[in-house]
Motif scaffolding. Structure first.
Motif, PDB file in Angstrom:
ATOM      1  N   GLN A  36       0.823  -1.213   0.000  1.00 60.55           N
ATOM      2  CA  GLN A  36       0.000   0.000   0.000  1.00 60.55           C
ATOM      3  C   GLN A  36       0.857   1.263   0.000  1.00 60.55           C
ATOM      4  O   GLN A  36       0.753   2.117   0.881  1.00 60.55           O
ATOM      5  CB  GLN A  36      -0.967  -0.018   1.178  1.00 60.55           C
ATOM      6  N   CYS A  37       1.720   1.332  -1.005  1.00 60.72           N
ATOM      7  CA  CYS A  37       2.576   2.500  -1.174  1.00 60.72           C
ATOM      8  C   CYS A  37       2.639   2.839  -2.663  1.00 60.72           C
ATOM      9  O   CYS A  37       2.126   2.100  -3.497  1.00 60.72           O
ATOM     10  CB  CYS A  37       3.968   2.244  -0.613  1.00 60.72           C
ATOM     11  N   VAL A  38       3.266   3.938  -2.984  1.00 62.69           N
ATOM     12  CA  VAL A  38       3.412   4.324  -4.383  1.00 62.69           C
ATOM     13  C   VAL A  38       4.579   3.544  -4.999  1.00 62.69           C
ATOM     14  O   VAL A  38       5.531   3.180  -4.289  1.00 62.69           O
ATOM     15  CB  VAL A  38       3.636   5.844  -4.542  1.00 62.69           C
ATOM     16  N   PRO A  39       4.527   3.265  -6.301  1.00 57.86           N
ATOM     17  CA  PRO A  39       5.614   2.519  -6.946  1.00 57.86           C
ATOM     18  C   PRO A  39       6.982   3.181  -6.794  1.00 57.86           C
ATOM     19  O   PRO A  39       8.000   2.491  -6.738  1.00 57.86           O
ATOM     20  CB  PRO A  39       5.188   2.471  -8.420  1.00 57.86           C
ATOM     21  N   SER A  40       7.024   4.495  -6.686  1.00 59.52           N
ATOM     22  CA  SER A  40       8.319   5.157  -6.510  1.00 59.52           C
ATOM     23  C   SER A  40       8.968   4.777  -5.180  1.00 59.52           C
ATOM     24  O   SER A  40      10.195   4.827  -5.050  1.00 59.52           O
ATOM     25  CB  SER A  40       8.171   6.674  -6.624  1.00 59.52           C
ATOM     26  N   GLN A  41       8.184   4.378  -4.200  1.00 58.56           N
ATOM     27  CA  GLN A  41       8.726   3.899  -2.917  1.00 58.56           C
ATOM     28  C   GLN A  41       9.509   2.606  -3.141  1.00 58.56           C
ATOM     29  O   GLN A  41      10.571   2.412  -2.559  1.00 58.56           O
ATOM     30  CB  GLN A  41       7.594   3.660  -1.914  1.00 58.56           C
TER      31      GLN A  41
END
Length: 152
Positions: A36-41
């Motif tokens: 549950q995070c952004v792909p950039s993470q």
């Protein structure tokens, strides 16, 4: 409480350990959804925690069926360690990369904690108070000399 980056790093390291060939292929978007995070993470974790200096080879393929492949490099023979050092350091090396290399060698049991601490102090920007790029070139020469002396 650990942050998301640490949790993702530990997850990836765990599945790498369980892999018979010490490699894993992941889908960035699927992993981002799982945590549950952004792909950039995911990109951040891979680019900062899975570097060559830390003993990982990362390959990515973009596009519809794209993936990120992470492989843990094994340094078992003396020759492979020396090759790894020369491949990583080359003519210059920045402080973060050199500390990653030292961590990798310490983590692999090739150098002691004391030796690692001495090397980090000797090559730090506080010790080498000269301008870039000369500082990175000097750091590379010092680090190569110390490691070859220790590992010979």
């Amino acid at each position: 409480m650990r942050n998301v980056s640490e949790i993702i790093e530990q997850y990836l390291k765990q599945i790498l350990q369980q892999s018979p060939d010490q490699a894993v292929e992941i889908q960035r978007n699927e992993l981002a959804e799982q945590f549950q995070c952004v792909p950039s993470q995911i990109n951040y974790v891979i680019s900062t925690r899975f570097t060559l200096e830390k003993g990982y080879l990362v390959e990515s393929k973009r596009g519809g069926g794209g993936y990120i492949r992470i492989q843990k490099l094994c340094l078992q023979s003396h020759a492979s360690i020396i090759d790894f050092i020369f491949q990583t350091i080359q003519d210059q090396i920045d402080q973060a990369s050199s500390e990653g290399l030292i961590y990798r060698l310490k983590d692999g049991g090739h150098i002691t904690v004391r030796e690692a601490n001495l090397m980090k102090t000797a090559i730090s920007r506080e010790t080498l108070q000269i301008k870039l790029p000369m500082r990175d070139q000097l750091r590379a020469r010092i680090l190569k000399a110390m490691l070859i002396s220790l590992l010979s």
